[in-house]
Design a protein around this motif. Structure first.
Motif, PDB file in Angstrom:
ATOM      1  N   GLN A  40       0.837  -1.209   0.000  1.00 30.98           N
ATOM      2  CA  GLN A  40       0.000   0.000   0.000  1.00 30.98           C
ATOM      3  C   GLN A  40       0.870   1.257   0.000  1.00 30.98           C
ATOM      4  O   GLN A  40       0.609   2.216  -0.735  1.00 30.98           O
ATOM      5  CB  GLN A  40      -0.910  -0.014   1.232  1.00 30.98           C
ATOM      6  CG  GLN A  40      -1.813   1.206   1.308  1.00 30.98           C
ATOM      7  CD  GLN A  40      -2.753   1.131   2.493  1.00 30.98           C
ATOM      8  OE1 GLN A  40      -2.567   0.332   3.423  1.00 30.98           O
ATOM      9  NE2 GLN A  40      -3.774   1.963   2.464  1.00 30.98           N
TER      10      GLN A  40
ATOM     11  N   HIS B 241       2.335   1.737  -3.359  1.00 32.64           N
ATOM     12  CA  HIS B 241       1.296   2.233  -4.266  1.00 32.64           C
ATOM     13  C   HIS B 241       1.111   3.738  -4.088  1.00 32.64           C
ATOM     14  O   HIS B 241       1.044   4.493  -5.059  1.00 32.64           O
ATOM     15  CB  HIS B 241      -0.012   1.464  -3.993  1.00 32.64           C
ATOM     16  CG  HIS B 241      -1.105   1.787  -4.946  1.00 32.64           C
ATOM     17  ND1 HIS B 241      -2.128   2.656  -4.639  1.00 32.64           N
ATOM     18  CD2 HIS B 241      -1.319   1.386  -6.218  1.00 32.64           C
ATOM     19  CE1 HIS B 241      -2.932   2.757  -5.679  1.00 32.64           C
ATOM     20  NE2 HIS B 241      -2.462   2.006  -6.659  1.00 32.64           N
TER      21      HIS B 241
ATOM     22  N   TRP C  52       0.668  -1.798 -10.399  1.00 32.27           N
ATOM     23  CA  TRP C  52      -0.146  -3.005 -10.222  1.00 32.27           C
ATOM     24  C   TRP C  52       0.466  -3.866  -9.130  1.00 32.27           C
ATOM     25  O   TRP C  52       1.612  -3.679  -8.752  1.00 32.27           O
ATOM     26  CB  TRP C  52      -0.149  -3.838 -11.508  1.00 32.27           C
ATOM     27  CG  TRP C  52      -0.482  -3.096 -12.756  1.00 32.27           C
ATOM     28  CD1 TRP C  52      -1.680  -2.532 -13.072  1.00 32.27           C
ATOM     29  CD2 TRP C  52       0.379  -2.869 -13.883  1.00 32.27           C
ATOM     30  NE1 TRP C  52      -1.612  -1.964 -14.332  1.00 32.27           N
ATOM     31  CE2 TRP C  52      -0.358  -2.155 -14.837  1.00 32.27           C
ATOM     32  CE3 TRP C  52       1.706  -3.191 -14.178  1.00 32.27           C
ATOM     33  CZ2 TRP C  52       0.177  -1.768 -16.066  1.00 32.27           C
ATOM     34  CZ3 TRP C  52       2.242  -2.811 -15.393  1.00 32.27           C
ATOM     35  CH2 TRP C  52       1.481  -2.105 -16.325  1.00 32.27           C
TER      36      TRP C  52
ATOM     37  N   LYS D 126      -6.632 -10.549  -2.593  1.00 36.43           N
ATOM     38  CA  LYS D 126      -7.062  -9.657  -3.684  1.00 36.43           C
ATOM     39  C   LYS D 126      -8.042  -8.605  -3.153  1.00 36.43           C
ATOM     40  O   LYS D 126      -7.932  -7.420  -3.471  1.00 36.43           O
ATOM     41  CB  LYS D 126      -7.719 -10.504  -4.779  1.00 36.43           C
ATOM     42  CG  LYS D 126      -7.911  -9.787  -6.062  1.00 36.43           C
ATOM     43  CD  LYS D 126      -8.322 -10.738  -7.163  1.00 36.43           C
ATOM     44  CE  LYS D 126      -8.602  -9.933  -8.413  1.00 36.43           C
ATOM     45  NZ  LYS D 126      -9.062 -10.738  -9.522  1.00 36.43           N
ATOM     46  N   ALA D 127      -8.966  -9.065  -2.289  1.00 35.97           N
ATOM     47  CA  ALA D 127      -9.952  -8.127  -1.724  1.00 35.97           C
ATOM     48  C   ALA D 127      -9.250  -7.069  -0.868  1.00 35.97           C
ATOM     49  O   ALA D 127      -9.581  -5.882  -0.939  1.00 35.97           O
ATOM     50  CB  ALA D 127     -10.983  -8.904  -0.898  1.00 35.97           C
TER      51      ALA D 127
ATOM     52  N   GLN E  98      -7.763  -4.649  -3.286  1.00 38.40           N
ATOM     53  CA  GLN E  98      -8.760  -3.835  -3.985  1.00 38.40           C
ATOM     54  C   GLN E  98      -9.363  -2.777  -3.061  1.00 38.40           C
ATOM     55  O   GLN E  98      -9.635  -1.668  -3.489  1.00 38.40           O
ATOM     56  CB  GLN E  98      -9.835  -4.733  -4.594  1.00 38.40           C
ATOM     57  CG  GLN E  98      -9.305  -5.369  -5.877  1.00 38.40           C
ATOM     58  CD  GLN E  98     -10.200  -6.443  -6.448  1.00 38.40           C
ATOM     59  OE1 GLN E  98     -11.046  -6.998  -5.745  1.00 38.40           O
ATOM     60  NE2 GLN E  98     -10.009  -6.754  -7.716  1.00 38.40           N
ATOM     61  N   GLU E  99      -9.516  -3.135  -1.777  1.00 42.92           N
ATOM     62  CA  GLU E  99      -9.988  -2.133  -0.801  1.00 42.92           C
ATOM     63  C   GLU E  99      -9.038  -0.944  -0.732  1.00 42.92           C
ATOM     64  O   GLU E  99      -9.422   0.154  -0.367  1.00 42.92           O
ATOM     65  CB  GLU E  99     -10.010  -2.759   0.601  1.00 42.92           C
ATOM     66  CG  GLU E  99     -11.369  -3.196   1.049  1.00 42.92           C
ATOM     67  CD  GLU E  99     -11.277  -3.918   2.382  1.00 42.92           C
ATOM     68  OE1 GLU E  99     -10.505  -3.486   3.265  1.00 42.92           O
ATOM     69  OE2 GLU E  99     -11.974  -4.944   2.503  1.00 42.92           O
ATOM     70  N   ARG E 100      -7.771  -1.213  -1.065  1.00 46.41           N
ATOM     71  CA  ARG E 100      -6.749  -0.146  -1.043  1.00 46.41           C
ATOM     72  C   ARG E 100      -6.535   0.424  -2.446  1.00 46.41           C
ATOM     73  O   ARG E 100      -5.526   1.059  -2.714  1.00 46.41           O
ATOM     74  CB  ARG E 100      -5.437  -0.713  -0.489  1.00 46.41           C
ATOM     75  CG  ARG E 100      -5.505  -1.089   0.980  1.00 46.41           C
ATOM     76  CD  ARG E 100      -4.383  -2.035   1.355  1.00 46.41           C
ATOM     77  NE  ARG E 100      -4.252  -2.257   2.782  1.00 46.41           N
ATOM     78  CZ  ARG E 100      -4.952  -3.157   3.477  1.00 46.41           C
ATOM     79  NH1 ARG E 100      -5.849  -3.925   2.864  1.00 46.41           N
ATOM     80  NH2 ARG E 100      -4.764  -3.299   4.775  1.00 46.41           N
ATOM     81  N   TYR E 101      -7.472   0.139  -3.339  1.00 45.44           N
ATOM     82  CA  TYR E 101      -7.449   0.649  -4.732  1.00 45.44           C
ATOM     83  C   TYR E 101      -6.212   0.195  -5.510  1.00 45.44           C
ATOM     84  O   TYR E 101      -5.685   0.917  -6.352  1.00 45.44           O
ATOM     85  CB  TYR E 101      -7.556   2.192  -4.767  1.00 45.44           C
ATOM     86  CG  TYR E 101      -8.758   2.678  -4.007  1.00 45.44           C
ATOM     87  CD1 TYR E 101     -10.037   2.562  -4.564  1.00 45.44           C
ATOM     88  CD2 TYR E 101      -8.637   3.202  -2.727  1.00 45.44           C
ATOM     89  CE1 TYR E 101     -11.158   2.960  -3.847  1.00 45.44           C
ATOM     90  CE2 TYR E 101      -9.751   3.598  -2.005  1.00 45.44           C
ATOM     91  CZ  TYR E 101     -11.003   3.472  -2.581  1.00 45.44           C
ATOM     92  OH  TYR E 101     -12.100   3.849  -1.877  1.00 45.44           O
TER      93      TYR E 101
ATOM     94  N   GLU F 105      -4.709  -2.446  -8.125  1.00 45.83           N
ATOM     95  CA  GLU F 105      -5.165  -3.399  -9.137  1.00 45.83           C
ATOM     96  C   GLU F 105      -4.267  -4.646  -9.154  1.00 45.83           C
ATOM     97  O   GLU F 105      -3.040  -4.534  -9.209  1.00 45.83           O
ATOM     98  CB  GLU F 105      -5.123  -2.724 -10.520  1.00 45.83           C
ATOM     99  CG  GLU F 105      -5.781  -3.550 -11.583  1.00 45.83           C
ATOM    100  CD  GLU F 105      -5.653  -2.922 -12.973  1.00 45.83           C
ATOM    101  OE1 GLU F 105      -6.187  -3.519 -13.915  1.00 45.83           O
ATOM    102  OE2 GLU F 105      -4.998  -1.868 -13.108  1.00 45.83           O
ATOM    103  N   VAL F 106      -4.892  -5.812  -9.133  1.00 51.56           N
ATOM    104  CA  VAL F 106      -4.132  -7.073  -9.106  1.00 51.56           C
ATOM    105  C   VAL F 106      -4.097  -7.666 -10.523  1.00 51.56           C
ATOM    106  O   VAL F 106      -5.134  -7.839 -11.152  1.00 51.56           O
ATOM    107  CB  VAL F 106      -4.791  -8.064  -8.119  1.00 51.56           C
ATOM    108  CG1 VAL F 106      -4.087  -9.420  -8.146  1.00 51.56           C
ATOM    109  CG2 VAL F 106      -4.782  -7.487  -6.707  1.00 51.56           C
TER     110      VAL F 106
END
Ligand SMILES: Nc1ncnc2c1ncn2[C@@H]1O[C@H](COP(=O)(O)OP(=O)(O)OP(=O)(O)O)[C@@H](O)[C@H]1O
Ligand SMILES: [Mg+2]
Length: 259
Positions: free
Chosen positions: A172, A175, A187, A203-204, A207-210, A212-213
């Motif tokens: 995070q 990112h 990514w 993955k969730a 994605q909660e942290r915006y 992309e996987v």
């Protein structure tokens, strides 16, 4: 494309570098692997070389000589550097793959690694890639390289994330730092995942942290076992899984999926 492979220590950055580089070669890309990790020196073994390249730091007179010699004539003082201009010994080549290393910490009390960061940053800025050439950068663990601006001229960052929450948290931070630097593509790839259920949870979390996987590499005993010799397998599950990662990366970056 200049892509840096980042993540927490031990998350699998070097493994992903090797898997991606081998996959890009199979697709007809020319591949330059840049070893920008000043601590670990074993990347050459993953590509089956029997010795490491001479670090580029030596080309500028070592860490001590860096400040004085950066401006003196050498390939590194050119405005643009093509891989073909890097002298033999500093660049190892095998089956189309090229490997260079920036510099390594060699002695105790030799001072901090900032000069390596500076050299990485300047080299990557000047590196002038051919259209069918990819540079894959094996970054040091963590986030310090962002502080040193190593990513200034990087267009893509791939964050390697394994299940422990700390790995997600470092991901995070990477990112955030990469986004602050306006890096176009950021990514994540999941690595060392034991089950599909954990893959979905990881993955969730991302994605909660915006974040992309772009793919998932499961825990692979062959990879782990090969690491006792510092190698990675040339076939098996991870070699298949990296194909999806490569497809996602190239198509998102607007590049052909093969040459
Ligand atoms: N998908 C995987 N399955 C099993 N083991 C893996 C996988 N990916 C990496 N490993 C193992 O995890 C360990 C660390 O991998 P690697 O050296 O690639 O990490 P790294 O992020 O580059 O580490 P460092 O921060 O020290 O540079 C190695 O033993 C490697 O074999
Ligand atoms: Mg590594």
């Amino acid at each position: 494309m200049k892509i840096s492979i980042c993540g927490k220590g031990g998350s699998g950055k070097s493994t992903v570098v090797a898997l991606l580089a081998n996959e890009a070669l199979k697709r007809g890309y020319q591949v330059l692997v840049v070893d920008s990790d000043e601590s670990n020196s074993g990347l050459f073994r993953m590509f089956d070389f029997d010795h490491p390249p001479i670090p580029l730091m030596e080309l500028v007179g070592g860490k001590k000589g860096l400040k004085q010699k950066m401006g003196q004539p050498s390939v590194l003082s050119k405005a643009n550097i093509q891989t073909t201009q890097i002298p033999g010994g500093y660049l190892l080549q095998k089956d189309g793959l090229k490997l260079i290393a920036i510099g390594k910490i060699l002695q105790s009390l030799e001072g901090c690694a900032c000069p390596m960061g500076g050299l990485s940053r300047e080299f990557l800025k000047k590196l002038d890639l051919a259209e069918d050439e990819l540079a894959v950068v094996d970054m040091e663990a963590g986030v310090e390289h962002f502080g040193r601006g190593v990513e200034t001229s990087i267009d893509s960052v791939l964050i390697v994330v394994e299940p422990p929450l700390e790995s997600v948290n470092v991901g995070q931070k990477i990112h955030e730092l990469a986004s602050e630097m306006d890096i176009k593509n950021v990514w994540a790839v999941l690595n060392k995942v034991p089950t599909a259920e954990i893959a979905a949870r990881l993955k969730a979390e991302l994605q909660e942290r915006y974040i992309e996987v772009v793919g998932c590499i499961y825990f692979d005993a062959d990879i782990f076992n090969s690491s006792i010799e510092g190698k990675i397998p040339v076939n098996g599950a991870a070699v298949r899984e990296i194909k999806e990662v490569m497809d996602s990366i190239l198509s998102r970056a607007g590049m052909p999926t093969s040459r």
